[in-house]
Design a protein around this motif. Structure first.
Motif, PDB file in Angstrom:
ATOM      1  N   UNK A 296       7.027  -5.175  -9.471  1.00 44.51           N
ATOM      2  CA  UNK A 296       6.963  -3.748  -9.814  1.00 44.51           C
ATOM      3  C   UNK A 296       5.575  -3.173  -9.545  1.00 44.51           C
ATOM      4  N   UNK A 297       4.556  -3.974  -9.785  1.00 42.68           N
ATOM      5  CA  UNK A 297       3.192  -3.525  -9.498  1.00 42.68           C
ATOM      6  C   UNK A 297       2.988  -3.324  -7.999  1.00 42.68           C
ATOM      7  N   UNK A 298       3.555  -4.212  -7.193  1.00 39.01           N
ATOM      8  CA  UNK A 298       3.458  -4.059  -5.735  1.00 39.01           C
ATOM      9  C   UNK A 298       4.182  -2.794  -5.288  1.00 39.01           C
ATOM     10  N   UNK A 299       5.386  -2.569  -5.818  1.00 38.65           N
ATOM     11  CA  UNK A 299       6.136  -1.362  -5.472  1.00 38.65           C
ATOM     12  C   UNK A 299       5.365  -0.108  -5.860  1.00 38.65           C
ATOM     13  N   UNK A 300       4.677  -0.147  -6.995  1.00 35.94           N
ATOM     14  CA  UNK A 300       3.882   0.996  -7.430  1.00 35.94           C
ATOM     15  C   UNK A 300       2.747   1.271  -6.452  1.00 35.94           C
ATOM     16  N   UNK A 301       2.110   0.222  -5.975  1.00 39.22           N
ATOM     17  CA  UNK A 301       1.046   0.406  -4.988  1.00 39.22           C
ATOM     18  C   UNK A 301       1.568   1.001  -3.688  1.00 39.22           C
TER      19      UNK A 301
ATOM     20  N   UNK B  16      15.923  13.343  -7.647  1.00 33.37           N
ATOM     21  CA  UNK B  16      14.507  13.080  -7.925  1.00 33.37           C
ATOM     22  C   UNK B  16      13.769  12.570  -6.694  1.00 33.37           C
ATOM     23  N   UNK B  17      14.419  11.705  -5.931  1.00 33.92           N
ATOM     24  CA  UNK B  17      13.777  11.094  -4.775  1.00 33.92           C
ATOM     25  C   UNK B  17      13.091   9.786  -5.138  1.00 33.92           C
ATOM     26  N   UNK B  18      12.834   8.971  -4.137  1.00 33.36           N
ATOM     27  CA  UNK B  18      12.299   7.627  -4.349  1.00 33.36           C
ATOM     28  C   UNK B  18      11.231   7.337  -3.301  1.00 33.36           C
ATOM     29  N   UNK B  19      10.055   6.892  -3.749  1.00 32.48           N
ATOM     30  CA  UNK B  19       8.979   6.508  -2.833  1.00 32.48           C
ATOM     31  C   UNK B  19       8.913   4.996  -2.605  1.00 32.48           C
ATOM     32  N   UNK B  20       9.414   4.220  -3.550  1.00 30.82           N
ATOM     33  CA  UNK B  20       9.442   2.767  -3.421  1.00 30.82           C
ATOM     34  C   UNK B  20      10.539   2.229  -4.325  1.00 30.82           C
TER      35      UNK B  20
ATOM     36  N   UNK C  32      -4.110  -5.423  -5.630  1.00 32.24           N
ATOM     37  CA  UNK C  32      -4.205  -4.674  -6.881  1.00 32.24           C
ATOM     38  C   UNK C  32      -3.214  -5.199  -7.919  1.00 32.24           C
ATOM     39  N   UNK C  33      -2.023  -5.566  -7.458  1.00 31.60           N
ATOM     40  CA  UNK C  33      -1.013  -6.095  -8.378  1.00 31.60           C
ATOM     41  C   UNK C  33      -1.464  -7.412  -8.983  1.00 31.60           C
ATOM     42  N   UNK C  34      -2.131  -8.224  -8.193  1.00 28.77           N
ATOM     43  CA  UNK C  34      -2.626  -9.510  -8.673  1.00 28.77           C
ATOM     44  C   UNK C  34      -3.700  -9.302  -9.755  1.00 28.77           C
ATOM     45  N   UNK C  35      -4.568  -8.323  -9.559  1.00 29.25           N
ATOM     46  CA  UNK C  35      -5.581  -8.015 -10.566  1.00 29.25           C
ATOM     47  C   UNK C  35      -4.920  -7.530 -11.844  1.00 29.25           C
ATOM     48  N   UNK C  36      -3.934  -6.648 -11.697  1.00 32.23           N
ATOM     49  CA  UNK C  36      -3.250  -6.091 -12.871  1.00 32.23           C
ATOM     50  C   UNK C  36      -2.536  -7.182 -13.661  1.00 32.23           C
ATOM     51  N   UNK C  37      -1.796  -8.047 -12.986  1.00 33.60           N
ATOM     52  CA  UNK C  37      -1.003  -9.034 -13.720  1.00 33.60           C
ATOM     53  C   UNK C  37      -1.898 -10.088 -14.367  1.00 33.60           C
TER      54      UNK C  37
ATOM     55  N   UNK D  73       0.884   4.747  -1.541  1.00 30.14           N
ATOM     56  CA  UNK D  73       0.364   4.792  -0.185  1.00 30.14           C
ATOM     57  C   UNK D  73      -0.508   3.626   0.215  1.00 30.14           C
ATOM     58  N   UNK D  74      -0.633   2.606  -0.629  1.00 30.51           N
ATOM     59  CA  UNK D  74      -1.400   1.420  -0.265  1.00 30.51           C
ATOM     60  C   UNK D  74      -0.691   0.647   0.842  1.00 30.51           C
ATOM     61  N   UNK D  75      -1.454  -0.052   1.662  1.00 33.32           N
ATOM     62  CA  UNK D  75      -0.852  -1.020   2.562  1.00 33.32           C
ATOM     63  C   UNK D  75      -0.327  -2.184   1.716  1.00 33.32           C
ATOM     64  N   UNK D  76       0.522  -3.012   2.290  1.00 35.28           N
ATOM     65  CA  UNK D  76       1.059  -4.125   1.521  1.00 35.28           C
ATOM     66  C   UNK D  76      -0.034  -5.082   1.047  1.00 35.28           C
ATOM     67  N   UNK D  77      -0.976  -5.513   1.887  1.00 34.43           N
ATOM     68  CA  UNK D  77      -2.050  -6.375   1.356  1.00 34.43           C
ATOM     69  C   UNK D  77      -2.841  -5.713   0.241  1.00 34.43           C
TER      70      UNK D  77
END
Length: 279
Positions: A229-234, A77-81, A247-252, A238-242
């Protein structure tokens, strides 16, 4: 008529432990990854018998079987994060480190899970050094909370002012970045500190602060799993880490707020991972 395959998924692999109650661990990871529009895959490091009140038992899988799970996913399948969660012992950590290096996996988010919300120890004492030495150097970001950071650093972090210093000390252990979560402080805002090992190309900064409203609720089971998991999804998208952390902070925050309205079990309940979809 055959439909042309012209789209691809952003693929996130969670390497973590099962939560039979569904609020944390692999179950929370897959819910988060799905809610954020990515394709979730899993490699189980252990099974737990737990609910909203307790972790009653932990059953580890053989390290070779953990590697087999990672191998078959990567090969086909492959892995992006990758999100790494609870790994109960050093042998499992070594298996994960070997697999990451062998497959040259990228975008590694490590949540150093050590103690459950109910107080159960989720990592053997002798495995902490393995975590630091073998997995931290492979990680793009580690996401400890304050108790986890204190155990890793072997000193207390007693104020918001000490958070950045502690994050920089954790950075010396080898990860490319540290997100030190301040949720255990009692201020009105929940403030996390992200420190990078080099400046961010878009902003020219190496320190970022993220603030969110603190929601008064006991339904916070699985927050660490969900955030990582939200950070890994971002990162998979293709998001930068910041950007991914923001985005993960908004989601959680939305997931905690929505989950605070529900009652399930008699202990600390879960977040509402699909709050953006359920009416």
């Amino acid at each position: 008529m055959q439909v042309e395959n012209d789209q691809s998924y952003d693929r996130v692999l969670t390497i973590a432990t099962s939560d039979s109650g569904g609020g944390a661990g692999v179950q929370a990871d897959l819910k988060t990854i799905s809610a954020l529009g990515c394709y979730g895959m899993s490699a189980f490091a252990a099974l737990t018998a737990q609910n909203t009140r307790e972790v009653r038992a932990i059953h580890e899988v053989p390290p070779e079987f953990l590697k087999d799970q990672i191998d078959v996913v990567v090969e086909d399948i492959g892995v992006d994060a990758v999100k790494i969660g609870m790994l109960f012992n050093g042998e499992l950590m070594e298996a994960v480190a070997e697999s990451i290096a062998r497959h040259n996996l990228q975008n590694i988010v490590l949540d150093p899970v050590m103690v459950s919300q109910s107080g159960a120890k989720l990592i053997k004492d002798e495995a902490v050094e393995t975590l630091r030495e073998q997995l931290f150097p492979l990680s793009d970001v580690i996401t400890p909370n304050l108790p986890e950071a204190e155990r890793l650093l072997e000193y207390s972090v007693e104020s918001q002012q000490q958070v950045e210093e502690a994050a920089r000390d954790l950075l010396e252990m080898g990860p490319k970045a540290v997100l030190l979560k301040g949720g255990h402080f009692r201020e009105d805002q929940s403030t996390d500190c992200l420190v990078l090992d080099k400046t961010d190309e878009k902003t020219g900064k190496d320190v970022f602060w993220f603030e969110a409203e603190r929601i008064q609720t006991d339904n916070t089971h699985g927050t660490g799993c969900t955030l990582s998991s939200a950070i890994a999804s971002g990162l998979a998208k293709g998001d930068t880490l910041p950007e991914a952390v923001d985005k993960a902070k908004v989601y959680i925050t939305g997931a905690i707020k929505a989950g605070s309205r529900y009652s399930i079990g008699s202990g600390g309940g879960p977040l509402h991972h699909f709050h953006n979809f359920w009416s």
